[in-house]
Structure formats: structure tokens, C-alpha cells
Motif scaffolding. Sequence first.
Motif, PDB file in Angstrom:
ATOM      1  N   THR A  45      38.255  34.515  39.853  1.00  0.00           N
ATOM      2  CA  THR A  45      39.508  35.106  39.381  1.00  0.00           C
ATOM      3  C   THR A  45      40.539  34.020  39.142  1.00  0.00           C
ATOM      4  O   THR A  45      40.679  33.096  39.933  1.00  0.00           O
ATOM      5  CB  THR A  45      40.069  36.097  40.415  1.00  0.00           C
ATOM      6  N   ILE A  87      45.771  38.018  34.621  1.00  0.00           N
ATOM      7  CA  ILE A  87      44.631  38.167  35.528  1.00  0.00           C
ATOM      8  C   ILE A  87      43.372  38.028  34.688  1.00  0.00           C
ATOM      9  O   ILE A  87      43.100  38.863  33.815  1.00  0.00           O
ATOM     10  CB  ILE A  87      44.628  39.528  36.253  1.00  0.00           C
ATOM     11  N   MET A  89      39.180  37.600  35.068  1.00  0.00           N
ATOM     12  CA  MET A  89      38.147  37.848  36.072  1.00  0.00           C
ATOM     13  C   MET A  89      36.752  37.689  35.473  1.00  0.00           C
ATOM     14  O   MET A  89      36.482  38.199  34.379  1.00  0.00           O
ATOM     15  CB  MET A  89      38.288  39.270  36.639  1.00  0.00           C
ATOM     16  N   ALA A  93      33.966  39.436  40.303  1.00  0.00           N
ATOM     17  CA  ALA A  93      35.249  39.093  40.913  1.00  0.00           C
ATOM     18  C   ALA A  93      35.954  40.356  41.428  1.00  0.00           C
ATOM     19  O   ALA A  93      35.788  41.449  40.885  1.00  0.00           O
ATOM     20  CB  ALA A  93      36.138  38.372  39.909  1.00  0.00           C
ATOM     21  N   ARG A  95      39.816  41.937  43.102  1.00  0.00           N
ATOM     22  CA  ARG A  95      41.252  41.730  43.219  1.00  0.00           C
ATOM     23  C   ARG A  95      41.799  42.685  44.272  1.00  0.00           C
ATOM     24  O   ARG A  95      41.089  43.107  45.176  1.00  0.00           O
ATOM     25  CB  ARG A  95      41.934  41.948  41.868  1.00  0.00           C
TER      26      ARG A  95
END
Length: 251
Positions: A45, A87, A89, A93, A95
Motif C-alpha cells: 500500500t 491510496i 494498493m 493489500a 487498509r
Amino acid sequence: MAPEEKFKFDLEGYLVVKNVLTPDGLNHMNAVSDTIFSDDGESGTNRISRVSQWGPAFQALMDHPKIVPYLIELLGPKFRIDHDYCIFMKKGAKRGQLHGGETDREADHWYKYRDGLMRNGLTVVTFFLSPAKAGDGGFACIPGSHKSNFVHSLPGDVRSFERPVHYVVQPEVDAGDALIFTEALIHGTMPWTASRERRALLYKYSPGHSAWSQGYYNPKDYPNLTEQQQRLMAPPSVGSRPDTVETRSEL
């Protein structure tokens, strides 16, 4: 906003606006993004603030002519830009869990309707440089939760995406779309499962009298600012703040 768009936002707390970015603009921003990150960041990320400094195309997103009318409708004509970031990713990944909602912990996460007007606190416009199809992950939310009275009752295993439930949805978007949502909506980021990279640019706005971020924009960091962009960057103020207009020249 069209009447159906007002209905949908009031009902669900978010709205997908199709084809905000042109194909040429999308290709350019993806090409710039390819040069920004030299690695995949922690756990696949990458998140970095001030993507609005990546060049004229990213700077122009802060008052994109297709988005400004929505922001005027949702926050009033004196809205300001509060902060922005991205963001990105890779597959696998993860978050943050589901968060947000109108609570006393975040005083500017709110949604109100009165006398034909919708008004919001901190509000997000997410521009998508890559698609998110059904099951890909990424942005997820609980539609209608911006008006929920039981935000703190959401179970922990639902917040962390450990237990799938029907009321948590992942809206589908195409590259070039924008998704607008109020921070009063319970939302979060599902693990990313697609082979393609998730690429999302988040520009966040506040009413002209308030701020969420602890730091303000410095206009000296931005070349060739329009007068409107300078107004959007100004710190919170009451009364004398000029209105934002719906049309402007392209950068």
C-alpha cells in the motif's frame, strides 16, 4: 445535481459520478503516477498526501468543473478544500476498517437536511485512476448510515471485514469515475483482491467555516493558481468568504 442524484445521496450518503476524467487526462495521470512510487510501500500500500502537487492535472482536480456543482449543493457555495492524498494498493493489500459516522468523536462528520437543502461536514471526492469491479475491494460503506442513530453498535468483526454482511457494500466504479461521500457515512477500505493496482485520489472538502486537517495549504507550493483555487485553499472563515463559482477555465 439532478433530482435523482439528490434522492440517492440523501438516501445512501454517497454518489458515483460517471466519466469525470477524460481518457487523455486519465492516461496522463496514470503515467505520472507510474513515476511517483519506487516501491510498493508497506504491505503493498502507498498513501501520500498532497497529490494536488503532482502537476497541473492533479491541481485542477481540486475544482474540477464536473464536481464543483455537487460540492456547492452538498456543502454550500463557501466550501474549502481541507486536504488531499492518494491510496494505491497491490493485490492482497489491506487498509483501515469501517469508520466514520455522525458521532461526538468527530465533530465535523455530519449530515443535515432542512428546507430543501442538504448540508455536510467533511466531504470526500474520490477520483479513480483504475476500476473497482464487484469483489475487487477498496472503498466500501454502509449505505444510509450517515443518518444512523446506532453507529457505536456496529460489531467489531463487521468493522474489520472479518464477517461479511449484506449491509456493507463495495460500489463498482470504472476508471475515470468519481465517488462523492460524506464522512458521516460509515465507510472503510476492503482488502484489495484484483490483479490490477487500486489507484484512488481523495480530495476532501469542508464548509467554509470549519477544518478537519491540522494543517492548511500554502499557495506558494502551487504554480499558476487560479483565483478560485486560492479561495478554496484559504483557511476557515465566517461571513466574508467569497462564493465558489460553477465554471472556470481549464488549466
